[in-house]
Motif scaffolding. Sequence first.
Motif, PDB file in Angstrom:
ATOM      1  N   ASP A  16       0.857  -1.189   0.000  1.00 57.28           N
ATOM      2  CA  ASP A  16       0.000   0.000   0.000  1.00 57.28           C
ATOM      3  C   ASP A  16       0.893   1.240   0.000  1.00 57.28           C
ATOM      4  O   ASP A  16       1.255   1.771   1.043  1.00 57.28           O
ATOM      5  CB  ASP A  16      -0.915  -0.019   1.223  1.00 57.28           C
ATOM      6  CG  ASP A  16      -2.013   1.027   1.149  1.00 57.28           C
ATOM      7  OD1 ASP A  16      -1.811   2.047   0.448  1.00 57.28           O
ATOM      8  OD2 ASP A  16      -3.062   0.827   1.783  1.00 57.28           O
ATOM      9  N   ARG A  19      -0.632   4.497   1.917  1.00 52.98           N
ATOM     10  CA  ARG A  19      -0.615   4.458   3.387  1.00 52.98           C
ATOM     11  C   ARG A  19       0.820   4.450   3.912  1.00 52.98           C
ATOM     12  O   ARG A  19       1.119   5.115   4.897  1.00 52.98           O
ATOM     13  CB  ARG A  19      -1.359   3.224   3.892  1.00 52.98           C
ATOM     14  CG  ARG A  19      -1.223   3.062   5.367  1.00 52.98           C
ATOM     15  CD  ARG A  19      -2.431   2.917   6.217  1.00 52.98           C
ATOM     16  NE  ARG A  19      -3.698   3.217   5.681  1.00 52.98           N
ATOM     17  CZ  ARG A  19      -4.810   2.610   6.061  1.00 52.98           C
ATOM     18  NH1 ARG A  19      -4.764   1.650   6.949  1.00 52.98           N
ATOM     19  NH2 ARG A  19      -5.957   2.950   5.565  1.00 52.98           N
ATOM     20  N   GLU A  22       2.088   7.933   3.864  1.00 51.11           N
ATOM     21  CA  GLU A  22       1.527   8.729   4.959  1.00 51.11           C
ATOM     22  C   GLU A  22       2.261   8.447   6.270  1.00 51.11           C
ATOM     23  O   GLU A  22       2.574   9.369   7.025  1.00 51.11           O
ATOM     24  CB  GLU A  22       0.041   8.426   5.128  1.00 51.11           C
ATOM     25  CG  GLU A  22      -0.822   8.910   3.981  1.00 51.11           C
ATOM     26  CD  GLU A  22      -2.244   8.386   4.042  1.00 51.11           C
ATOM     27  OE1 GLU A  22      -2.575   7.592   4.958  1.00 51.11           O
ATOM     28  OE2 GLU A  22      -3.038   8.772   3.162  1.00 51.11           O
ATOM     29  N   TRP A  39       2.964  -0.807   4.951  1.00 50.24           N
ATOM     30  CA  TRP A  39       1.592  -1.220   5.200  1.00 50.24           C
ATOM     31  C   TRP A  39       1.208  -2.226   4.130  1.00 50.24           C
ATOM     32  O   TRP A  39       1.323  -1.972   2.941  1.00 50.24           O
ATOM     33  CB  TRP A  39       0.645  -0.017   5.155  1.00 50.24           C
ATOM     34  CG  TRP A  39      -0.694  -0.383   5.701  1.00 50.24           C
ATOM     35  CD1 TRP A  39      -1.752  -0.872   4.997  1.00 50.24           C
ATOM     36  CD2 TRP A  39      -1.097  -0.335   7.057  1.00 50.24           C
ATOM     37  NE1 TRP A  39      -2.800  -1.120   5.826  1.00 50.24           N
ATOM     38  CE2 TRP A  39      -2.426  -0.798   7.114  1.00 50.24           C
ATOM     39  CE3 TRP A  39      -0.493   0.052   8.242  1.00 50.24           C
ATOM     40  CZ2 TRP A  39      -3.146  -0.872   8.305  1.00 50.24           C
ATOM     41  CZ3 TRP A  39      -1.209  -0.021   9.413  1.00 50.24           C
ATOM     42  CH2 TRP A  39      -2.516  -0.483   9.434  1.00 50.24           C
TER      43      TRP A  39
END
Length: 61
Positions: A16, A19, A22, A39
């Motif tokens: 991912d 994510r 982030e 992630w």
Amino acid sequence: MLTCSVPLCERCANYDWERTGEIKAVFKASVIEEPKSIWCKASDRPEDIRWNRCELFEALR
């Protein structure tokens, strides 16, 4: 001849990127060392970056 090892995670459809980006941004803003995990969409949780083998590995097509 130099060879670079690319983690399985970075070639996996379950990585991912959004994510993980982030999470890394929060660590960078907090001046904390970046996490050594990503992630994983398959496990729906952070996972250690896998280099040689991962039961959840699904190569990009």
